[in-house]
Design an enzyme around this catalytic site. Structure first.
Site, PDB file in Angstrom:
ATOM      1  N   GLU A   1      17.595  45.770  -4.767  1.00 36.78           N
ATOM      2  CA  GLU A   1      19.022  45.974  -5.037  1.00 36.78           C
ATOM      3  C   GLU A   1      19.205  46.422  -6.477  1.00 36.78           C
ATOM      4  OE1 GLU A   1      23.128  43.287  -4.981  1.00 36.78           O
ATOM      5  OE2 GLU A   1      21.475  42.761  -3.651  1.00 36.78           O
TER       6      GLU A   1
ATOM      7  N   ASP B   1      22.444  46.973  -9.083  1.00 35.37           N
ATOM      8  CA  ASP B   1      23.861  46.600  -9.150  1.00 35.37           C
ATOM      9  C   ASP B   1      24.577  47.110 -10.383  1.00 35.37           C
ATOM     10  OD1 ASP B   1      23.503  45.026  -6.879  1.00 35.37           O
ATOM     11  OD2 ASP B   1      23.208  43.187  -8.018  1.00 35.37           O
TER      12      ASP B   1
ATOM     13  N   GLU C   1      28.248  45.813 -11.575  1.00 37.02           N
ATOM     14  CA  GLU C   1      29.349  44.890 -11.292  1.00 37.02           C
ATOM     15  C   GLU C   1      30.300  44.906 -12.479  1.00 37.02           C
ATOM     16  OE1 GLU C   1      27.652  41.339  -8.545  1.00 37.02           O
ATOM     17  OE2 GLU C   1      26.783  41.436 -10.558  1.00 37.02           O
TER      18      GLU C   1
ATOM     19  N   GLN D   1      28.200  44.372 -15.680  1.00 33.96           N
ATOM     20  CA  GLN D   1      26.949  43.651 -15.496  1.00 33.96           C
ATOM     21  C   GLN D   1      26.040  44.476 -14.588  1.00 33.96           C
ATOM     22  OE1 GLN D   1      26.424  39.239 -14.930  1.00 33.96           O
ATOM     23  NE2 GLN D   1      26.112  39.829 -12.788  1.00 33.96           N
ATOM     24  N   THR D   2      24.806  44.670 -15.009  1.00 34.18           N
ATOM     25  CA  THR D   2      23.811  45.312 -14.154  1.00 34.18           C
ATOM     26  C   THR D   2      22.754  44.285 -13.778  1.00 34.18           C
ATOM     27  OG1 THR D   2      22.514  46.065 -16.050  1.00 34.18           O
ATOM     28  CG2 THR D   2      24.159  47.587 -15.164  1.00 34.18           C
TER      29      THR D   2
ATOM     30  N   ASP E   1      17.823  37.942 -10.743  1.00 37.32           N
ATOM     31  CA  ASP E   1      17.991  37.212 -12.006  1.00 37.32           C
ATOM     32  C   ASP E   1      17.602  38.056 -13.208  1.00 37.32           C
ATOM     33  OD1 ASP E   1      18.846  34.914 -10.615  1.00 37.32           O
ATOM     34  OD2 ASP E   1      16.771  34.275 -10.300  1.00 37.32           O
ATOM     35  N   ARG E   2      17.954  39.339 -13.150  1.00 36.19           N
ATOM     36  CA  ARG E   2      17.668  40.241 -14.270  1.00 36.19           C
ATOM     37  C   ARG E   2      18.986  40.818 -14.808  1.00 36.19           C
ATOM     38  NH1 ARG E   2      13.476  41.750 -10.428  1.00 36.19           N
ATOM     39  NH2 ARG E   2      11.412  41.203 -11.251  1.00 36.19           N
ATOM     40  N   GLU E   3      19.945  39.960 -15.055  1.00 34.73           N
ATOM     41  CA  GLU E   3      21.268  40.419 -15.478  1.00 34.73           C
ATOM     42  C   GLU E   3      21.283  40.900 -16.926  1.00 34.73           C
ATOM     43  OE1 GLU E   3      20.636  37.306 -14.386  1.00 34.73           O
ATOM     44  OE2 GLU E   3      21.856  36.899 -12.599  1.00 34.73           O
TER      45      GLU E   3
ATOM     46  N   GLY F   1      32.489  33.141 -17.422  1.00 40.65           N
ATOM     47  CA  GLY F   1      31.779  32.127 -16.646  1.00 40.65           C
ATOM     48  C   GLY F   1      32.662  31.330 -15.713  1.00 40.65           C
TER      49      GLY F   1
ATOM     50  N   ARG G   1      16.814  30.268 -20.000  1.00 39.70           N
ATOM     51  CA  ARG G   1      16.361  30.673 -18.665  1.00 39.70           C
ATOM     52  C   ARG G   1      14.919  31.143 -18.674  1.00 39.70           C
ATOM     53  NH1 ARG G   1      20.355  34.981 -16.188  1.00 39.70           N
ATOM     54  NH2 ARG G   1      18.820  34.839 -14.502  1.00 39.70           N
TER      55      ARG G   1
END
Length: 289
Positions: free
Chosen positions: A105, A107, A109, A122-123, A132-134, A203, A277
Protein backbone atom coordinates in the site's frame (compact mmCIF):
# COMPACT_ATOMS: atom_id res chain seq x y z
CA UNK A 1 12.81 29.70 6.21
CA UNK A 2 13.56 28.90 2.58
CA UNK A 3 10.84 29.33 -0.02
CA UNK A 4 10.11 26.95 -2.85
CA UNK A 5 10.21 30.00 -5.12
CA UNK A 6 13.86 30.49 -4.16
CA UNK A 7 14.82 27.20 -5.80
CA UNK A 8 16.30 27.33 -9.32
CA UNK A 9 13.75 27.92 -12.05
CA UNK A 10 15.35 25.28 -14.25
CA UNK A 11 12.64 22.93 -15.50
CA UNK A 12 13.98 19.41 -14.86
CA UNK A 13 14.29 17.02 -17.77
CA UNK A 14 12.19 14.62 -15.68
CA UNK A 15 9.23 16.97 -15.84
CA UNK A 16 9.69 17.85 -19.50
CA UNK A 17 9.62 14.23 -20.56
CA UNK A 18 6.82 13.38 -18.17
CA UNK A 19 4.77 16.21 -19.64
CA UNK A 20 5.41 14.95 -23.15
CA UNK A 21 4.41 11.43 -22.16
CA UNK A 22 1.28 12.53 -20.40
CA UNK A 23 0.22 14.84 -23.21
CA UNK A 24 -0.39 11.76 -25.32
CA UNK A 25 -2.78 10.23 -22.80
CA UNK A 26 -6.46 10.32 -23.60
CA UNK A 27 -8.63 12.68 -21.51
CA UNK A 28 -10.33 10.54 -18.89
CA UNK A 29 -13.69 10.90 -17.27
CA UNK A 30 -14.24 9.56 -13.79
CA UNK A 31 -16.31 6.57 -14.95
CA UNK A 32 -13.75 5.59 -17.59
CA UNK A 33 -11.39 4.32 -14.92
CA UNK A 34 -13.22 4.35 -11.57
CA UNK A 35 -16.27 3.05 -9.78
CA UNK A 36 -17.97 4.22 -6.60
CA UNK A 37 -17.38 1.78 -3.75
CA UNK A 38 -19.02 3.52 -0.83
CA UNK A 39 -22.02 5.83 -0.41
CA UNK A 40 -22.91 6.59 -4.02
CA UNK A 41 -25.18 9.50 -3.06
CA UNK A 42 -22.18 11.29 -1.52
CA UNK A 43 -20.22 11.44 -4.81
CA UNK A 44 -21.33 13.85 -7.50
CA UNK A 45 -19.99 13.99 -11.04
CA UNK A 46 -19.18 17.44 -12.41
CA UNK A 47 -17.89 19.05 -15.62
CA UNK A 48 -19.29 16.33 -17.87
CA UNK A 49 -17.79 13.61 -15.72
CA UNK A 50 -14.23 14.92 -15.76
CA UNK A 51 -14.42 16.04 -12.12
CA UNK A 52 -16.15 14.83 -8.98
CA UNK A 53 -17.25 16.16 -5.61
CA UNK A 54 -16.90 14.00 -2.49
CA UNK A 55 -19.11 14.75 0.50
CA UNK A 56 -18.76 13.91 4.18
CA UNK A 57 -21.58 14.50 6.64
CA UNK A 58 -22.57 12.99 9.95
CA UNK A 59 -24.32 10.10 8.20
CA UNK A 60 -21.46 8.92 5.98
CA UNK A 61 -18.29 9.52 4.11
CA UNK A 62 -17.65 8.03 0.65
CA UNK A 63 -15.08 6.36 -1.55
CA UNK A 64 -14.16 5.17 -5.02
CA UNK A 65 -11.72 2.72 -6.61
CA UNK A 66 -10.17 2.02 -9.99
CA UNK A 67 -11.77 -0.63 -12.15
CA UNK A 68 -8.33 -2.15 -12.84
CA UNK A 69 -5.18 -3.11 -10.98
CA UNK A 70 -1.75 -1.87 -12.03
CA UNK A 71 1.90 -2.88 -11.76
CA UNK A 72 4.33 0.06 -11.82
CA UNK A 73 3.71 3.43 -13.38
CA UNK A 74 2.72 7.00 -12.57
CA UNK A 75 -0.62 7.82 -10.95
CA UNK A 76 -1.77 11.41 -10.54
CA UNK A 77 -4.88 13.35 -9.50
CA UNK A 78 -5.65 16.99 -8.91
CA UNK A 79 -7.43 17.51 -5.60
CA UNK A 80 -8.93 20.55 -3.87
CA UNK A 81 -9.24 19.79 -0.17
CA UNK A 82 -11.90 20.74 2.37
CA UNK A 83 -11.76 24.49 3.12
CA UNK A 84 -12.12 26.16 6.50
CA UNK A 85 -12.41 24.07 9.64
CA UNK A 86 -11.73 20.51 8.49
CA UNK A 87 -10.34 19.09 11.75
CA UNK A 88 -11.03 15.40 12.21
CA UNK A 89 -11.51 14.66 8.53
CA UNK A 90 -9.22 12.63 6.29
CA UNK A 91 -9.11 12.77 2.50
CA UNK A 92 -7.11 9.78 1.27
CA UNK A 93 -5.62 8.86 -2.11
CA UNK A 94 -3.71 5.58 -2.21
CA UNK A 95 -2.66 2.43 -4.04
CA UNK A 96 -3.40 -0.93 -2.42
CA UNK A 97 -3.17 -4.64 -3.24
CA UNK A 98 -5.93 -7.17 -2.59
CA UNK A 99 -4.07 -9.34 -0.08
CA UNK A 100 -4.78 -7.78 3.31
CA UNK A 101 -2.56 -10.09 5.32
CA UNK A 102 0.49 -9.34 3.16
CA UNK A 103 -0.72 -6.18 1.51
CA UNK A 104 1.26 -3.56 -0.31
CA UNK A 105 0.00 0.00 0.00
CA UNK A 106 1.17 3.53 -0.85
CA UNK A 107 -0.77 6.26 0.98
CA UNK A 108 -1.46 9.94 0.69
CA UNK A 109 -3.63 10.97 3.68
CA UNK A 110 -4.60 14.63 4.01
CA UNK A 111 -5.32 15.39 7.66
CA UNK A 112 -7.89 18.10 8.28
CA UNK A 113 -7.04 21.17 10.33
CA UNK A 114 -8.52 23.97 12.34
CA UNK A 115 -9.06 27.18 10.38
CA UNK A 116 -5.76 28.97 9.86
CA UNK A 117 -3.58 26.00 10.73
CA UNK A 118 -1.48 24.26 8.07
CA UNK A 119 -2.80 21.22 6.24
CA UNK A 120 -0.76 18.10 6.95
CA UNK A 121 -0.18 15.32 4.43
CA UNK A 122 0.75 11.94 5.87
CA UNK A 123 2.41 9.35 3.64
CA UNK A 124 2.86 5.69 4.46
CA UNK A 125 4.35 2.66 2.74
CA UNK A 126 3.21 -0.91 3.33
CA UNK A 127 5.41 -3.62 1.84
CA UNK A 128 4.74 -7.35 2.18
CA UNK A 129 2.26 -6.68 4.98
CA UNK A 130 4.38 -4.30 7.07
CA UNK A 131 3.51 -0.63 7.42
CA UNK A 132 4.19 1.81 10.28
CA UNK A 133 6.33 3.97 8.01
CA UNK A 134 4.50 7.27 8.48
CA UNK A 135 5.96 10.61 7.52
CA UNK A 136 4.10 13.91 7.85
CA UNK A 137 4.68 17.15 5.97
CA UNK A 138 2.91 20.47 6.43
CA UNK A 139 1.94 21.76 3.00
CA UNK A 140 3.47 25.13 2.10
CA UNK A 141 0.27 26.43 0.49
CA UNK A 142 -3.47 26.35 1.12
CA UNK A 143 -4.60 23.14 -0.64
CA UNK A 144 -8.27 24.12 -0.29
CA UNK A 145 -7.95 27.34 -2.31
CA UNK A 146 -7.35 25.66 -5.65
CA UNK A 147 -6.46 22.32 -7.23
CA UNK A 148 -2.99 20.86 -6.75
CA UNK A 149 -1.45 17.73 -8.26
CA UNK A 150 -0.63 14.71 -6.08
CA UNK A 151 1.28 11.91 -7.78
CA UNK A 152 2.96 8.59 -7.09
CA UNK A 153 5.78 7.24 -9.27
CA UNK A 154 6.32 3.51 -8.73
CA UNK A 155 8.95 1.53 -10.57
CA UNK A 156 11.43 -1.24 -9.85
CA UNK A 157 13.92 1.17 -8.30
CA UNK A 158 11.98 3.49 -6.02
CA UNK A 159 8.63 5.00 -5.06
CA UNK A 160 8.33 8.80 -5.09
CA UNK A 161 5.42 10.84 -3.71
CA UNK A 162 5.04 14.22 -5.42
CA UNK A 163 3.10 17.38 -4.57
CA UNK A 164 2.93 19.64 -7.63
CA UNK A 165 6.00 17.81 -9.02
CA UNK A 166 7.95 18.46 -5.79
CA UNK A 167 9.13 15.16 -4.25
CA UNK A 168 8.12 14.87 -0.59
CA UNK A 169 8.89 11.18 0.00
CA UNK A 170 11.25 8.62 -1.51
CA UNK A 171 11.20 4.90 -0.69
CA UNK A 172 14.01 3.01 -2.40
CA UNK A 173 14.10 -0.62 -3.43
CA UNK A 174 16.53 -2.06 -0.91
CA UNK A 175 15.53 -5.70 -1.12
CA UNK A 176 19.19 -6.56 -1.43
CA UNK A 177 19.54 -5.29 2.16
CA UNK A 178 16.55 -7.27 3.39
CA UNK A 179 14.06 -4.39 3.17
CA UNK A 180 10.68 -5.40 1.69
CA UNK A 181 9.58 -3.58 -1.45
CA UNK A 182 6.23 -3.65 -3.30
CA UNK A 183 7.20 -5.46 -6.48
CA UNK A 184 5.08 -8.58 -6.86
CA UNK A 185 1.44 -7.57 -6.32
CA UNK A 186 -0.61 -5.30 -8.58
CA UNK A 187 -2.39 -2.49 -6.81
CA UNK A 188 -5.66 -0.67 -7.36
CA UNK A 189 -6.19 3.07 -6.94
CA UNK A 190 -8.49 4.17 -4.13
CA UNK A 191 -9.77 7.36 -2.54
CA UNK A 192 -11.95 8.02 0.49
CA UNK A 193 -13.30 10.96 2.47
CA UNK A 194 -14.12 10.02 6.04
CA UNK A 195 -14.28 11.06 9.69
CA UNK A 196 -11.21 10.07 11.74
CA UNK A 197 -11.35 12.49 14.64
CA UNK A 198 -10.03 9.80 16.99
CA UNK A 199 -6.54 10.35 15.51
CA UNK A 200 -6.40 12.67 12.49
CA UNK A 201 -5.87 16.16 13.97
CA UNK A 202 -3.34 16.60 16.79
CA UNK A 203 -3.60 12.91 17.59
CA UNK A 204 -7.36 13.09 18.10
CA UNK A 205 -7.39 16.11 20.41
CA UNK A 206 -9.24 18.18 17.82
CA UNK A 207 -12.68 16.73 17.07
CA UNK A 208 -14.85 17.14 13.99
CA UNK A 209 -17.13 20.17 14.24
CA UNK A 210 -20.29 18.83 12.63
CA UNK A 211 -21.85 22.30 12.65
CA UNK A 212 -19.47 23.00 9.72
CA UNK A 213 -20.74 19.97 7.76
CA UNK A 214 -21.19 18.94 5.05
CA UNK A 215 -17.53 18.83 4.06
CA UNK A 216 -16.53 18.75 0.38
CA UNK A 217 -13.39 17.69 -1.50
CA UNK A 218 -12.99 17.91 -5.27
CA UNK A 219 -11.05 15.79 -7.76
CA UNK A 220 -10.22 16.18 -11.45
CA UNK A 221 -7.62 15.27 -14.09
CA UNK A 222 -7.52 11.56 -13.31
CA UNK A 223 -4.29 10.40 -14.92
CA UNK A 224 -3.09 6.80 -14.98
CA UNK A 225 0.10 5.95 -16.87
CA UNK A 226 0.74 2.38 -15.75
CA UNK A 227 0.64 -1.26 -16.74
CA UNK A 228 -2.86 -2.65 -16.44
CA UNK A 229 -3.07 -6.18 -15.05
CA UNK A 230 -3.10 -8.80 -16.37
CA UNK A 231 -0.08 -7.35 -18.08
CA UNK A 232 -0.13 -6.66 -21.81
CA UNK A 233 2.97 -7.52 -23.80
CA UNK A 234 4.20 -3.91 -23.54
CA UNK A 235 4.54 -4.24 -19.79
CA UNK A 236 7.21 -6.90 -20.14
CA UNK A 237 9.51 -4.59 -22.07
CA UNK A 238 11.16 -1.82 -20.07
CA UNK A 239 11.80 0.14 -23.26
CA UNK A 240 8.08 0.66 -23.72
CA UNK A 241 7.52 2.13 -20.25
CA UNK A 242 8.76 5.67 -19.73
CA UNK A 243 8.77 5.23 -15.95
CA UNK A 244 11.44 2.52 -16.34
CA UNK A 245 13.89 4.77 -18.19
CA UNK A 246 17.19 5.53 -16.39
CA UNK A 247 16.22 9.15 -15.69
CA UNK A 248 13.30 7.94 -13.53
CA UNK A 249 15.37 5.54 -11.45
CA UNK A 250 16.61 8.24 -9.08
CA UNK A 251 16.01 11.92 -8.37
CA UNK A 252 18.00 14.33 -10.48
CA UNK A 253 19.97 17.11 -8.78
CA UNK A 254 17.12 19.65 -8.97
CA UNK A 255 14.56 17.24 -7.57
CA UNK A 256 16.97 16.14 -4.84
CA UNK A 257 17.40 19.77 -3.79
CA UNK A 258 13.64 20.28 -3.63
CA UNK A 259 13.29 17.07 -1.63
CA UNK A 260 15.85 18.27 0.92
CA UNK A 261 14.03 21.64 1.08
CA UNK A 262 10.78 19.88 1.99
CA UNK A 263 12.42 17.70 4.62
CA UNK A 264 14.28 20.62 6.19
CA UNK A 265 11.45 23.14 6.24
CA UNK A 266 8.15 21.23 6.26
CA UNK A 267 8.56 17.73 7.66
CA UNK A 268 6.99 17.49 11.11
CA UNK A 269 7.16 13.73 11.73
CA UNK A 270 9.35 10.89 10.49
CA UNK A 271 9.10 7.34 11.80
CA UNK A 272 12.82 7.02 11.12
CA UNK A 273 13.66 9.50 13.89
CA UNK A 274 10.95 8.43 16.35
CA UNK A 275 13.18 6.80 18.96
CA UNK A 276 10.21 5.78 21.12
CA UNK A 277 8.91 3.60 18.29
CA UNK A 278 12.24 2.76 16.67
CA UNK A 279 15.20 2.94 19.08
CA UNK A 280 17.28 1.65 16.20
CA UNK A 281 16.33 3.24 12.85
CA UNK A 282 14.85 0.71 10.41
CA UNK A 283 17.36 -0.25 7.69
CA UNK A 284 15.51 1.61 4.92
CA UNK A 285 15.96 4.85 6.87
CA UNK A 286 19.70 4.70 6.32
CA UNK A 287 19.47 4.30 2.56
CA UNK A 288 18.98 7.98 1.66
CA UNK A 289 17.77 8.82 -1.83
Amino acid sequence: MASISSLPLIFPLFLVLTSLCLSNAKPATFLDDFKITWSENHIKQMENGTAIQLLLDQSSGCGFASKNKFMYGHISMKIKLIPGDSAGTVTAFYLMSDKNEIRDELDFEFLGNRTGQPYTVQTNVYAHGKGDREQRVNLWFDPSAQFHSYSILWNRHHIVFYVDAVPIRVYKNNEAKGVPYPNWQPMGIYSTLWDADNWATRGGLEKTDWSKAPFYAYYKDFDIEACTMPAPAACTSKANNWWDLPMYQQLDSIQARKYRWVRLNHMIYDYCTDKARNPVPPPECLAGI
